[in-house]
Design a protein around this motif. Structure first.
Motif, PDB file in Angstrom:
ATOM      1  N   GLU A 202      67.994 -24.126  24.010  1.00 21.73           N
ATOM      2  CA  GLU A 202      66.745 -24.832  24.326  1.00 21.73           C
ATOM      3  C   GLU A 202      65.652 -23.816  24.664  1.00 21.73           C
ATOM      4  O   GLU A 202      65.898 -22.786  25.291  1.00 21.73           O
ATOM      5  CB  GLU A 202      66.953 -25.778  25.513  1.00 21.73           C
ATOM      6  N   HIS A 224      60.109 -29.341  23.167  1.00 17.23           N
ATOM      7  CA  HIS A 224      60.876 -30.188  22.256  1.00 17.23           C
ATOM      8  C   HIS A 224      60.220 -30.015  20.890  1.00 17.23           C
ATOM      9  O   HIS A 224      59.066 -30.407  20.699  1.00 17.23           O
ATOM     10  CB  HIS A 224      60.859 -31.641  22.714  1.00 17.23           C
ATOM     11  N   LYS A 225      60.935 -29.382  19.966  1.00 13.14           N
ATOM     12  CA  LYS A 225      60.383 -29.082  18.654  1.00 13.14           C
ATOM     13  C   LYS A 225      61.207 -29.764  17.574  1.00 13.14           C
ATOM     14  O   LYS A 225      62.361 -30.127  17.785  1.00 13.14           O
ATOM     15  CB  LYS A 225      60.364 -27.572  18.406  1.00 13.14           C
ATOM     16  N   LYS A 226      60.577 -29.925  16.422  1.00 13.07           N
ATOM     17  CA  LYS A 226      61.253 -30.488  15.265  1.00 13.07           C
ATOM     18  C   LYS A 226      61.297 -29.439  14.161  1.00 13.07           C
ATOM     19  O   LYS A 226      60.309 -28.734  13.933  1.00 13.07           O
ATOM     20  CB  LYS A 226      60.512 -31.735  14.770  1.00 13.07           C
ATOM     21  N   LEU A 227      62.436 -29.333  13.487  1.00 16.68           N
ATOM     22  CA  LEU A 227      62.559 -28.401  12.380  1.00 16.68           C
ATOM     23  C   LEU A 227      62.013 -29.060  11.113  1.00 16.68           C
ATOM     24  O   LEU A 227      62.437 -30.145  10.723  1.00 16.68           O
ATOM     25  CB  LEU A 227      64.020 -28.003  12.175  1.00 16.68           C
ATOM     26  N   LYS A 228      61.037 -28.376  10.505  1.00 15.33           N
ATOM     27  CA  LYS A 228      60.411 -28.890   9.284  1.00 15.33           C
ATOM     28  C   LYS A 228      60.446 -27.766   8.256  1.00 15.33           C
ATOM     29  O   LYS A 228      59.652 -26.821   8.334  1.00 15.33           O
ATOM     30  CB  LYS A 228      58.975 -29.326   9.571  1.00 15.33           C
ATOM     31  N   ARG A 232      59.732 -24.499  12.974  1.00 13.42           N
ATOM     32  CA  ARG A 232      59.964 -25.379  14.116  1.00 13.42           C
ATOM     33  C   ARG A 232      58.605 -25.728  14.680  1.00 13.42           C
ATOM     34  O   ARG A 232      57.897 -24.865  15.216  1.00 13.42           O
ATOM     35  CB  ARG A 232      60.826 -24.680  15.174  1.00 13.42           C
ATOM     36  N   TYR A 234      55.870 -27.837  17.103  1.00 12.74           N
ATOM     37  CA  TYR A 234      55.774 -28.434  18.428  1.00 12.74           C
ATOM     38  C   TYR A 234      55.752 -29.954  18.326  1.00 12.74           C
ATOM     39  O   TYR A 234      55.073 -30.529  17.475  1.00 12.74           O
ATOM     40  CB  TYR A 234      54.487 -27.983  19.122  1.00 12.74           C
ATOM     41  N   ASP A 235      56.479 -30.602  19.210  1.00  7.40           N
ATOM     42  CA  ASP A 235      56.446 -32.049  19.324  1.00  7.40           C
ATOM     43  C   ASP A 235      55.884 -32.426  20.695  1.00  7.40           C
ATOM     44  O   ASP A 235      54.811 -32.984  20.818  1.00  7.40           O
ATOM     45  CB  ASP A 235      57.835 -32.636  19.110  1.00  7.40           C
ATOM     46  N   ASP A 342      52.106 -35.299   7.975  1.00  8.16           N
ATOM     47  CA  ASP A 342      52.427 -34.876   6.612  1.00  8.16           C
ATOM     48  C   ASP A 342      51.246 -35.126   5.681  1.00  8.16           C
ATOM     49  O   ASP A 342      51.330 -34.862   4.474  1.00  8.16           O
ATOM     50  CB  ASP A 342      53.646 -35.643   6.083  1.00  8.16           C
ATOM     51  N   GLN A 408      52.715 -42.040  18.972  1.00  3.99           N
ATOM     52  CA  GLN A 408      53.335 -41.633  17.712  1.00  3.99           C
ATOM     53  C   GLN A 408      53.113 -42.678  16.621  1.00  3.99           C
ATOM     54  O   GLN A 408      52.961 -42.346  15.445  1.00  3.99           O
ATOM     55  CB  GLN A 408      54.833 -41.368  17.913  1.00  3.99           C
TER      56      GLN A 408
END
Length: 425
Positions: A202, A224-228, A232, A234-235, A342, A408
């Motif tokens: 983390e 808390h991140k998202k892999l795209k 990675r 930021y969320d 996106d 969101q």
């Protein structure tokens, strides 16, 4: 009868973005500020300094020339307002005989390769790495090491600019080629690229203020991140409760890391990953956090990094009595959301009804759309391509989560984009 005494002066170097919080912080303490610019032209890739807040503005010059100009103001400190100003702030404070971190390790406070090597020399836990101007050298290192993923990044940028998590040789090659020969967000040329071992765990944002080696932990937020793809993004962030694990381990580790980098004065903003072996530094900047919002941090944490920085330099005794060797408090549930998209297109207009709905949510403290009509929306890959920032706090964790979820749902309705025919969509 009004006093004719001239206020004392603090010098701020490159006070871009959150560096704009420093002039009002010093003003609260009766201190004037002078701005120094480290580059021939202002860096328009970042939010510009509000130069109207300064007693004087010193344009670009050699360190010797700048120090000579500053001497007439008899400043008591020099503080970097943003990343590019760190080396010049180090040199000016040294030339003027003021409290500062000195120049001996300046390179390690900007160059991410030198940063990690300074930790290694000091025996502080750190990543494996090499740097090179050759894509094939980077690929060869990753292949010989034989353990993916690895991280490819520029040497001296920020805000996850150019950072890629690569799972094979082809992704390393593509990520390195995307960085080499380009210019980072500070206008610096990427002649070399850094590749590092992937730190599994983390990730946390860790902010300090130091004075003469005594430190206050301003905050620890968990990312808390998202892999795209290979990025990675930021969320959102959440406050890590102080006095508990892993906060205590992170703080102890950061004292070692900051000592290894010779950082004894001023604000710092770090990213740390807590691996199975313990905390490991991703990188640290000797300047304010890019996520600083003073009144929000006051509400959530009991203090903010800009005010504490100004106090440390202006009234060191007060800083040592009130803050040294202490930590932030968690006063409420809070989160900072960076909205990703996106979508790809040009902003036709901002939907004010959507903005009003977001701002009316119980938990919302601040909502900042990052794009204006005429600007391009691009798929989010880093901090600078996020479409908006929202700060939320609430005594109720349930209410906070409810409002975060609604944001969101609304995020892609904030901007109306032109279609290929030039019509709003």
């Amino acid at each position: 009868m009004r006093s004719s005494q001239v206020p004392p002066v603090a010098v701020l170097v490159d006070a871009y973005t959150t560096g704009n919080h420093l002039p009002p912080a010093f003003a609260k303490l009766g201190v004037d500020v002078v701005h120094v610019q480290s580059t021939p032209e202002l860096m328009t890739s970042m939010r510009l300094p509000d130069l109207s807040a300064y007693r004087a503005v010193i344009p670009y010059g050699t360190p010797a020339e700048t120090a000579e100009r500053l001497a007439e103001f008899a400043p008591f400190c020099v503080v970097a307002g943003q990343e590019p100003g760190v080396p010049l702030a180090d040199e000016l404070s040294e030339r003027l005989g003021l409290p500062g971190n000195g120049t001996a390790l300046s390179a390690a406070r900007r160059d991410k390769y030198e940063m990690i090597e300074a930790l290694r020399r000091a025996g502080v836990r750190c990543a494996d790495q090499i740097k090179s101007g050759s894509t094939e050298d980077l690929v060869a290192w990753a292949e010989e090491r034989g353990r993916y993923p690895v991280v490819v990044k520029p040497l001296s940028s920020a805000a996850t600019d150019g950072v890629a998590i690569c799972r094979d040789a082809e992704e390393v090659r593509k990520a390195a080629d995307a960085v080499l020969g380009t210019v980072n967000i500070f206008g610096e040329h990427n002649d070399e690229v850094l590749i590092q071992s992937f730190l599994d765990g983390e990730e946390y944002m860790v902010d300090f203020v130091s004075y003469d080696g005594e430190r206050y932990a301003c905050c620890i937020w968990q990312y808390h991140k998202k892999l795209k793809g290979t990025h990675r993004i930021y969320d959102r962030d959440s406050i890590t409760p102080p006095g508990t694990s892993p906060a205590t381990e992170i703080i102890a580790y950061m004292h070692e890391a900051l000592d290894a980098l010779g950082i004894q004065y001023g604000p710092t903003h770090a990213e740390v990953i807590v691996t199975p072996e313990g905390p490991v530094l991703v990188e640290v900047g000797a300047r304010l956090s890019g996520g600083l919002l003073p009144d929000f941090h006051d509400i959530c944490l009991g203090a903010n990094q800009a005010d504490v920085t100004a106090l440390a330099f202006t009234r060191p005794r007060d800083f040592l009595d009130r803050y040294a060797n202490r930590t932030y408090r968690k006063l409420t549930e809070a989160t900072w959301i960076l909205l990703a998209t996106d979508r790809d297109g040009v902003v036709e207009s901002i939907d004010q009804d959507v903005v009003a709905e977001i701002e009316a949510l119980e938990s919302v403290h601040t909502f900042v759309p990052k794009l204006a009509p005429g600007k391009r929306v691009r798929p989010t890959v880093d901090l600078y391509t996020a479409t908006a920032a929202v700060h939320l706090h609430n005594r109720s964790a349930e209410a906070l989560e409810r409002d975060a979820a609604r944001i969101q749902q609304l995020k892609d309705r904030i901007y109306r984009l032109r279609d290929d025919m030039g019509c709003a969509a």
